[in-house]
Design an enzyme around this catalytic site. Sequence first.
Site, PDB file in Angstrom:
ATOM      1  N   GLU A   1       0.818  -1.211   0.000  1.00 21.09           N
ATOM      2  CA  GLU A   1       0.000   0.000   0.000  1.00 21.09           C
ATOM      3  C   GLU A   1       0.851   1.261   0.000  1.00 21.09           C
ATOM      4  O   GLU A   1       0.497   2.254  -0.648  1.00 21.09           O
ATOM      5  CB  GLU A   1      -0.943  -0.009   1.210  1.00 21.09           C
ATOM      6  CG  GLU A   1      -2.080  -1.010   1.106  1.00 21.09           C
ATOM      7  CD  GLU A   1      -1.662  -2.446   1.387  1.00 21.09           C
ATOM      8  OE1 GLU A   1      -2.410  -3.377   1.035  1.00 21.09           O
ATOM      9  OE2 GLU A   1      -0.559  -2.626   1.975  1.00 21.09           O
TER      10      GLU A   1
ATOM     11  N   HIS B   1     -11.432  -6.108   7.882  1.00 20.34           N
ATOM     12  CA  HIS B   1     -12.160  -5.861   6.637  1.00 20.34           C
ATOM     13  C   HIS B   1     -13.474  -5.121   6.895  1.00 20.34           C
ATOM     14  O   HIS B   1     -14.448  -5.324   6.171  1.00 20.34           O
ATOM     15  CB  HIS B   1     -12.442  -7.180   5.905  1.00 20.34           C
ATOM     16  CG  HIS B   1     -11.209  -7.898   5.467  1.00 20.34           C
ATOM     17  ND1 HIS B   1     -10.529  -8.759   6.297  1.00 20.34           N
ATOM     18  CD2 HIS B   1     -10.510  -7.869   4.307  1.00 20.34           C
ATOM     19  CE1 HIS B   1      -9.479  -9.237   5.661  1.00 20.34           C
ATOM     20  NE2 HIS B   1      -9.449  -8.711   4.451  1.00 20.34           N
TER      21      HIS B   1
END
Length: 401
Positions: free
Chosen positions: A134, A204
């Site tokens: 990321e 998540h």
Amino acid sequence: MSIATLRTSYLAASLASVSRSMLKQQVPIKSQYAATNSPPPPEGFMPGVANSKFIRNTHHEALRNPELAGVANGETKKMNTFQAINDAMSIALATDDTACVFGEDVAFGGVFRCTMGLAEMFGRDRVFNTPLSEQGIAGFGIGMAAMGSTAIAEIQFADYIFPAFDQLVNEAAKYRYRSGGEFDVGGLCIRTPCGAVGHGGHYHSQSPEAYFAHTPGLKVVIPRSPIQAKGLLLASVRDRNPVIFMEPKILYRAAVEMVPVGDYELPLGKAEILTQGKDLTVVGWGAQLYVLENAIQLAQKKMPGLSVELIDLRSILPWDVETVCNSVNKTGRLLIAHEAPKTQGFAAEIATTVMERCFLRLEAPIQRLCSYDTPFPLIFEKFHVPDMIRCAEGIERAMKF
């Protein structure tokens, strides 16, 4: 063959045998998936969205919005949220030769299918996969944008945006400022799925918008529906500031509308009043708006005649202070709800600003309905997030104070 290899082979065979035996003995679970033998979708379900008054199910309802005046005479097409996002990126790529879409698995269509078909349409030099990094994705996007290109980067889940935090907060947000306006990374847009899905657990399910709302130089946007997602994403891609575009993943398939097929943008930094009211102002964004819609209906059954003004904030940074404060000055009461934890959540910023500007008009303490200050739980998710019941109770507290 070594003893270690024999042991490994024996262990694998034994585990396979045990697994087959357990599957044969397993008691069938009655569920909505049993008939099709298919698992629940990764983005989860959100009951009631299809029947929401805020979903535009017809061509005329969709184009009645004055913000869509530019496409008022155009066609519409039935799309869910991920299809509308895909359509927005397709238009961005078609209208800007410098635009590129990249991230983990995006060339394959992405985890939620948002980039499906884009690589085939525009080529793998413009729509491509990245390593699982990321920080690298954000840094690459900053470099592209600094050189004048339009970088549309995907962070696969908002929960995993934190390795990129330094790049976004210390580089992207400050690039124009530290160069005295000589350079900028205005062409950077970071897309990322966020929010609860029913089974995402603590890695998540998070909603990290407040972390970035504390950073001058960034913009943060969260849409509620396909029409909103397309227009706000195109505006975010074309805005000359770095934008973090958070997509409530539970709405990817749950929200379906007749979406204009043309090229249109919706204003950043401008809230939308979904229902007019005179007794209470309710503010939310993303998927929480559908919870609030149901909560208001529930509260109105207990308190007939209750008139509630519901506002979709849409942009977290900058947020529309004027629209919210004008509403509170009219109603005298305010409730804010979001999925992120309560402490230091963005509701605190809204509440403080309203206190500063509307103090003498307030008739009751400001209500904040948020998730609890714990890591996001798996099996206790339905108790963790502010549901219809909790929000309705908050409305009742505000009205009965």
